[in-house]
Scaffold this motif. Structure first.
Motif, PDB file in Angstrom:
ATOM      1  N   MET A 175       0.827  -1.203   0.000  1.00  0.00           N
ATOM      2  CA  MET A 175       0.000   0.000   0.000  1.00  0.00           C
ATOM      3  C   MET A 175       0.858   1.248   0.000  1.00  0.00           C
ATOM      4  SD  MET A 175      -3.021  -0.869   2.760  1.00  0.00           S
ATOM      5  CE  MET A 175      -3.292   0.896   2.995  1.00  0.00           C
ATOM      6  N   LEU A 176       1.869   1.259   0.864  1.00  0.00           N
ATOM      7  CA  LEU A 176       2.666   2.470   1.060  1.00  0.00           C
ATOM      8  C   LEU A 176       3.540   2.794  -0.145  1.00  0.00           C
ATOM      9  CD1 LEU A 176       3.703   2.010   4.796  1.00  0.00           C
ATOM     10  CD2 LEU A 176       1.927   3.503   3.859  1.00  0.00           C
ATOM     11  N   VAL A 177       4.001   1.762  -0.864  1.00  0.00           N
ATOM     12  CA  VAL A 177       4.880   2.020  -2.016  1.00  0.00           C
ATOM     13  C   VAL A 177       4.119   1.930  -3.329  1.00  0.00           C
ATOM     14  CG1 VAL A 177       6.875   1.111  -0.786  1.00  0.00           C
ATOM     15  CG2 VAL A 177       5.600  -0.403  -2.305  1.00  0.00           C
ATOM     16  N   GLY A 178       2.787   1.726  -3.254  1.00  0.00           N
ATOM     17  CA  GLY A 178       2.032   1.471  -4.469  1.00  0.00           C
ATOM     18  C   GLY A 178       1.653   2.695  -5.269  1.00  0.00           C
ATOM     19  N   GLY A 179       1.788   3.886  -4.711  1.00  0.00           N
ATOM     20  CA  GLY A 179       1.420   5.082  -5.454  1.00  0.00           C
ATOM     21  C   GLY A 179      -0.061   5.386  -5.337  1.00  0.00           C
ATOM     22  N   GLY A 180      -0.480   6.403  -6.074  1.00  0.00           N
ATOM     23  CA  GLY A 180      -1.873   6.830  -6.021  1.00  0.00           C
ATOM     24  C   GLY A 180      -2.101   7.852  -4.921  1.00  0.00           C
ATOM     25  N   ALA A 181      -3.275   8.461  -4.966  1.00  0.00           N
ATOM     26  CA  ALA A 181      -3.607   9.491  -3.982  1.00  0.00           C
ATOM     27  C   ALA A 181      -3.699   8.891  -2.582  1.00  0.00           C
ATOM     28  CB  ALA A 181      -4.934  10.152  -4.355  1.00  0.00           C
ATOM     29  N   ARG A 182      -3.155   9.615  -1.619  1.00  0.00           N
ATOM     30  CA  ARG A 182      -3.183   9.156  -0.224  1.00  0.00           C
ATOM     31  C   ARG A 182      -4.049  10.111   0.574  1.00  0.00           C
ATOM     32  NH1 ARG A 182       2.981   6.954   0.941  1.00  0.00           N
ATOM     33  NH2 ARG A 182       3.099   5.649  -0.917  1.00  0.00           N
ATOM     34  N   ASN A 183      -5.347   9.858   0.524  1.00  0.00           N
ATOM     35  CA  ASN A 183      -6.270  10.735   1.231  1.00  0.00           C
ATOM     36  C   ASN A 183      -6.352  10.343   2.700  1.00  0.00           C
ATOM     37  OD1 ASN A 183      -7.925   8.442   1.344  1.00  0.00           O
ATOM     38  ND2 ASN A 183      -8.994   8.999  -0.550  1.00  0.00           N
ATOM     39  N   GLY A 184      -7.271  10.993   3.413  1.00  0.00           N
ATOM     40  CA  GLY A 184      -7.369  10.738   4.846  1.00  0.00           C
ATOM     41  C   GLY A 184      -7.732   9.304   5.176  1.00  0.00           C
ATOM     42  N   ALA A 185      -8.631   8.694   4.395  1.00  0.00           N
ATOM     43  CA  ALA A 185      -9.013   7.306   4.653  1.00  0.00           C
ATOM     44  C   ALA A 185      -7.824   6.369   4.471  1.00  0.00           C
ATOM     45  CB  ALA A 185     -10.152   6.903   3.715  1.00  0.00           C
ATOM     46  N   PHE A 186      -7.001   6.642   3.462  1.00  0.00           N
ATOM     47  CA  PHE A 186      -5.800   5.826   3.232  1.00  0.00           C
ATOM     48  C   PHE A 186      -4.873   5.900   4.444  1.00  0.00           C
ATOM     49  CE2 PHE A 186      -1.430   5.305   1.937  1.00  0.00           C
ATOM     50  CZ  PHE A 186      -1.456   4.245   1.045  1.00  0.00           C
ATOM     51  N   ARG A 187      -4.642   7.100   4.937  1.00  0.00           N
ATOM     52  CA  ARG A 187      -3.724   7.271   6.070  1.00  0.00           C
ATOM     53  C   ARG A 187      -4.280   6.605   7.331  1.00  0.00           C
ATOM     54  NH1 ARG A 187      -3.718  12.418   3.578  1.00  0.00           N
ATOM     55  NH2 ARG A 187      -1.755  12.882   2.511  1.00  0.00           N
ATOM     56  N   LEU A 188      -5.582   6.746   7.547  1.00  0.00           N
ATOM     57  CA  LEU A 188      -6.179   6.120   8.732  1.00  0.00           C
ATOM     58  C   LEU A 188      -6.090   4.603   8.656  1.00  0.00           C
ATOM     59  CD1 LEU A 188      -9.332   8.414   9.038  1.00  0.00           C
ATOM     60  CD2 LEU A 188      -7.445   8.272  10.687  1.00  0.00           C
ATOM     61  N   LEU A 189      -6.340   4.042   7.473  1.00  0.00           N
ATOM     62  CA  LEU A 189      -6.238   2.591   7.305  1.00  0.00           C
ATOM     63  C   LEU A 189      -4.806   2.118   7.520  1.00  0.00           C
ATOM     64  CD1 LEU A 189      -7.767  -0.016   6.460  1.00  0.00           C
ATOM     65  CD2 LEU A 189      -7.020   0.469   4.116  1.00  0.00           C
ATOM     66  N   ALA A 190      -3.838   2.839   6.936  1.00  0.00           N
ATOM     67  CA  ALA A 190      -2.431   2.462   7.093  1.00  0.00           C
ATOM     68  C   ALA A 190      -1.997   2.576   8.549  1.00  0.00           C
ATOM     69  CB  ALA A 190      -1.556   3.335   6.201  1.00  0.00           C
ATOM     70  N   LEU A 191      -2.446   3.636   9.241  1.00  0.00           N
ATOM     71  CA  LEU A 191      -2.106   3.791  10.661  1.00  0.00           C
ATOM     72  C   LEU A 191      -2.733   2.667  11.490  1.00  0.00           C
ATOM     73  CD1 LEU A 191      -2.445   7.652  11.202  1.00  0.00           C
ATOM     74  CD2 LEU A 191      -0.354   6.284  11.400  1.00  0.00           C
ATOM     75  N   GLY A 192      -3.959   2.270  11.135  1.00  0.00           N
ATOM     76  CA  GLY A 192      -4.599   1.180  11.846  1.00  0.00           C
ATOM     77  C   GLY A 192      -3.839  -0.126  11.695  1.00  0.00           C
ATOM     78  N   MET A 193      -3.402  -0.432  10.466  1.00  0.00           N
ATOM     79  CA  MET A 193      -2.626  -1.655  10.244  1.00  0.00           C
ATOM     80  C   MET A 193      -1.298  -1.596  10.995  1.00  0.00           C
ATOM     81  SD  MET A 193      -3.353  -2.340   6.172  1.00  0.00           S
ATOM     82  CE  MET A 193      -2.392  -3.867   6.183  1.00  0.00           C
ATOM     83  N   THR A 194      -0.667  -0.417  10.981  1.00  0.00           N
ATOM     84  CA  THR A 194       0.607  -0.255  11.688  1.00  0.00           C
ATOM     85  C   THR A 194       0.420  -0.461  13.186  1.00  0.00           C
ATOM     86  OG1 THR A 194       1.358   1.314  10.004  1.00  0.00           O
ATOM     87  CG2 THR A 194       2.538   1.300  12.105  1.00  0.00           C
ATOM     88  N   SER A 195      -0.654   0.134  13.735  1.00  0.00           N
ATOM     89  CA  SER A 195      -0.921  -0.004  15.169  1.00  0.00           C
ATOM     90  C   SER A 195      -1.149  -1.463  15.540  1.00  0.00           C
ATOM     91  CB  SER A 195      -2.137   0.840  15.544  1.00  0.00           C
ATOM     92  OG  SER A 195      -2.407   0.751  16.924  1.00  0.00           O
ATOM     93  N   TYR A 196      -1.906  -2.173  14.715  1.00  0.00           N
ATOM     94  CA  TYR A 196      -2.169  -3.590  14.983  1.00  0.00           C
ATOM     95  C   TYR A 196      -0.879  -4.402  14.952  1.00  0.00           C
ATOM     96  CZ  TYR A 196      -3.556  -8.411  14.207  1.00  0.00           C
ATOM     97  OH  TYR A 196      -3.667  -9.768  14.306  1.00  0.00           O
ATOM     98  N   LEU A 197      -0.044  -4.187  13.928  1.00  0.00           N
ATOM     99  CA  LEU A 197       1.182  -4.981  13.791  1.00  0.00           C
ATOM    100  C   LEU A 197       2.159  -4.681  14.930  1.00  0.00           C
ATOM    101  CD1 LEU A 197       1.685  -4.741   9.931  1.00  0.00           C
ATOM    102  CD2 LEU A 197       1.176  -6.803  11.250  1.00  0.00           C
ATOM    103  N   VAL A 198       2.260  -3.416  15.332  1.00  0.00           N
ATOM    104  CA  VAL A 198       3.145  -3.059  16.448  1.00  0.00           C
ATOM    105  C   VAL A 198       2.691  -3.761  17.720  1.00  0.00           C
ATOM    106  CG1 VAL A 198       3.868  -1.170  17.949  1.00  0.00           C
ATOM    107  CG2 VAL A 198       3.905  -0.863  15.478  1.00  0.00           C
ATOM    108  N   ALA A 199       1.393  -3.733  17.977  1.00  0.00           N
ATOM    109  CA  ALA A 199       0.875  -4.394  19.185  1.00  0.00           C
ATOM    110  C   ALA A 199       1.084  -5.902  19.120  1.00  0.00           C
ATOM    111  CB  ALA A 199      -0.610  -4.062  19.346  1.00  0.00           C
ATOM    112  N   ASP A 200       0.828  -6.495  17.959  1.00  0.00           N
ATOM    113  CA  ASP A 200       0.953  -7.940  17.830  1.00  0.00           C
ATOM    114  C   ASP A 200       2.400  -8.391  17.999  1.00  0.00           C
ATOM    115  OD1 ASP A 200      -1.055  -9.874  17.608  1.00  0.00           O
ATOM    116  OD2 ASP A 200      -0.324 -10.501  15.648  1.00  0.00           O
ATOM    117  N   TYR A 201       3.324  -7.659  17.377  1.00  0.00           N
ATOM    118  CA  TYR A 201       4.734  -8.020  17.531  1.00  0.00           C
ATOM    119  C   TYR A 201       5.214  -7.763  18.962  1.00  0.00           C
ATOM    120  CZ  TYR A 201       5.745  -9.119  12.653  1.00  0.00           C
ATOM    121  OH  TYR A 201       5.785  -9.730  11.426  1.00  0.00           O
ATOM    122  N   ALA A 202       4.679  -6.728  19.599  1.00  0.00           N
ATOM    123  CA  ALA A 202       5.053  -6.463  20.994  1.00  0.00           C
ATOM    124  C   ALA A 202       4.659  -7.635  21.886  1.00  0.00           C
ATOM    125  CB  ALA A 202       4.387  -5.175  21.466  1.00  0.00           C
TER     126      ALA A 202
END
Length: 482
Positions: A175-202
């Motif tokens: 998603m992050l390297v795929g290009g295209g417009a990065r609107n607010g929904a994109f950023r919120l979704l990416a932040l959500g996935m990041t938050s989940y992965l950080v917690a899971d790896y922790a």
């Protein structure tokens, strides 16, 4: 006025903060699951309210989060009500199903969003994921395969979690390297996935290193999951969700510093693991084979990325070269008639003289002027005059030899190079062009034969003077320069 998704995030922040103060009872479970469930409900409402593209996929994504909430409640039921902690547990079925289905849904969303082939983006995503895969194998997967206390089912469950995390990490990187417009929904979704992965790896690394997490630390990792649920819900409420699954065009992306730094860090993980194991194990590397495979894989991926980059540069260079040739061609063409313009003529005449001098051949220059062109313009209009020039140029070009060069010198005046011939050949060529002139128009011409010594300027001056002699003698004739 704050948008709906903004209000939801504000309330989410307060709720997650309040979670830290809940006692370790059913109250904590109810608060946790309520916050998580709010994210599911927010996404469903937002997708329907915003009429998102691929709405069914986003609803399925929300369903994956609902499965995870069911897993949390099932885990709490066994731990709090039945006072049991089996492994594998029924909750693991919910968690693994939720993770696997989330991967499937995100793959389908990304295939819609990025329908065109993008080898560079795929390679970069694999580089980033490959480095984490090596860490996951060394610290999370390999110890499970060697644990004699686990059943086969237990091993599969224990390995399933890091595998799903790696797949989600791959999709996040894509998603992050795929290009295209990065609107607010994109950023919120990416932040959500990041938050989940950080917690899971922790949680995973806390368990691997047998770190006794206190209440605050446990709540902090739980907060990572809760933020993921909430950020997904906010992404659904954001108007940008409407276009998030729409196809985007992947163009030549700028290789930014953050991307270079991220890829560099990823490729250094395998050597760092090698150094870490050699340092703490007295130059013995227990995972030498895995690390060696990781180094080889990273090297091949970097070579593949460089190959794609080189091909991209070559394609761009080819396009630039073609455009430069087109610009050069346009710069030497008269825009109205398509003939060589004055600039091209001034370059071609000296070259033609050099060839004639070298080969010892004759060369003749003719300057042609349409008779009474101003009168034609005044009578029929400038557009008709332009058409006359275009039609005359096209008709004359058809009557010339392949080696002759006709150029528009300016206005209604044309210049003609006739190589390998003298005055007789020039007269023959001009007589052939005269009946080809459209609209019953006539022309006058001045002809000069090169004497083998004079410059291009002197030769043209003689032909131009002969043209004025022809016009002065009544027009519609050819005059030979002395």
């Amino acid at each position: 006025m704050r948008p709906l998704w903004g209000w939801y995030l504000a309330i989410l922040g307060l709720a997650v903060g309040g979670y830290f103060w809940t006692p370790d009872t059913w109250v904590q479970t109810v608060v946790y699951d309520s916050i998580a469930l709010s994210g599911v409900i927010a996404m469903v409402i937002g997708v329907r309210r915003n009429r998102a593209a691929a709405a069914r996929l986003w609803i399925m994504f929300a369903g994956c989060q609902l499965l995870a909430v069911c897993g949390d409640f099932t885990y709490a039921w066994y731990a709090r009500h039945l006072d049991l902690s089996p492994y594998p547990a029924p909750a693991d079925g919910f968690y693994l199903a939720a993770g696997f289905l989330e991967v499937v849904v995100l793959v389908r969303i990304l295939r819609r969003r990025l329908p065109t082939r993008d080898a560079a983006g795929v390679i970069e995503a694999v580089i980033l994921t490959g480095s984490f895969a090596l860490i996951a194998w060394v610290y999370l997967m390999k110890p499970v395969t060697q644990d004699a206390d686990l059943t086969t089912g237990g091993r599969l469950v224990a390995i399933g979690y890091p595998v799903i995390d790696l797949l989600l990490l791959t999709l996040l990187a894509r998603m992050l390297v795929g290009g295209g417009a990065r609107n607010g929904a994109f950023r919120l979704l990416a932040l959500g996935m990041t938050s989940y992965l950080v917690a899971d790896y922790a949680w995973a690394f806390t368990d691997h290193f047998q770190f006794e997490a206190g209440t605050f630390t446990s709540h902090l990792m739980d907060a990572g999951y809760l933020l993921a649920f909430g950020l997904y819900g906010a992404a659904g409420l954001h108007p940008g969700i409407r276009d998030l699954a729409e196809p985007v065009e992947v163009t030549g992306r700028h290789f930014s510093r953050w991307r270079l730094g991220l890829l560099t860090t990823a490729t250094m993980i395998a050597p760092a693991l090698l150094a870490e194991q050699a340092w703490f194990a007295d130059n013995h590397v227990p995972d030498a084979q895995a690390i060696a495979a990781g180094c080889i894989g990273m090297f091949l991926l970097v070579v593949a990325r460089m190959t794609v980059l080189i091909r991209q540069v070559e394609r761009q260079a080819s396009v630039l070269e073609s455009q430069a040739e087109e610009l050069t061609e346009l710069a030497q063409r008269d825009t109205l008639t398509g003939l060589a313009n004055r600039r091209a003529w001034e370059q071609a005449l000296p070259l033609a003289l050099d060839h004639a001098r070298r080969d010892g051949n004759l060369l003749t220059l003719a300057v042609i002027d349409l008779d009474h062109f101003k009168r034609f313009n005044d009578r029929y209009g400038h557009q008709a005059g332009d058409r006359l020039l275009k039609e005359a140029a096209a008709a004359w070009t058809g009557g010339l030899r392949s080696g002759d060069l006709l150029a528009r010198y300016g206005g209604e005046e044309f210049a003609l190079i006739i190589p390998n011939g003298g005055a007789a050949l020039a007269a023959e060529v001009l007589d052939r062009l005269r009946p080809l002139t459209p609209h019953d128009q006539t022309f006058s011409a001045g002809v000069a034969v090169w004497d083998g010594q004079e410059s291009s300027e002197m030769l043209f001056a003689r032909a131009d003077a002969a043209l004025y002699e022809a016009k002065g003698a009544g027009r519609n004739r050819v005059a030979l320069a002395a």
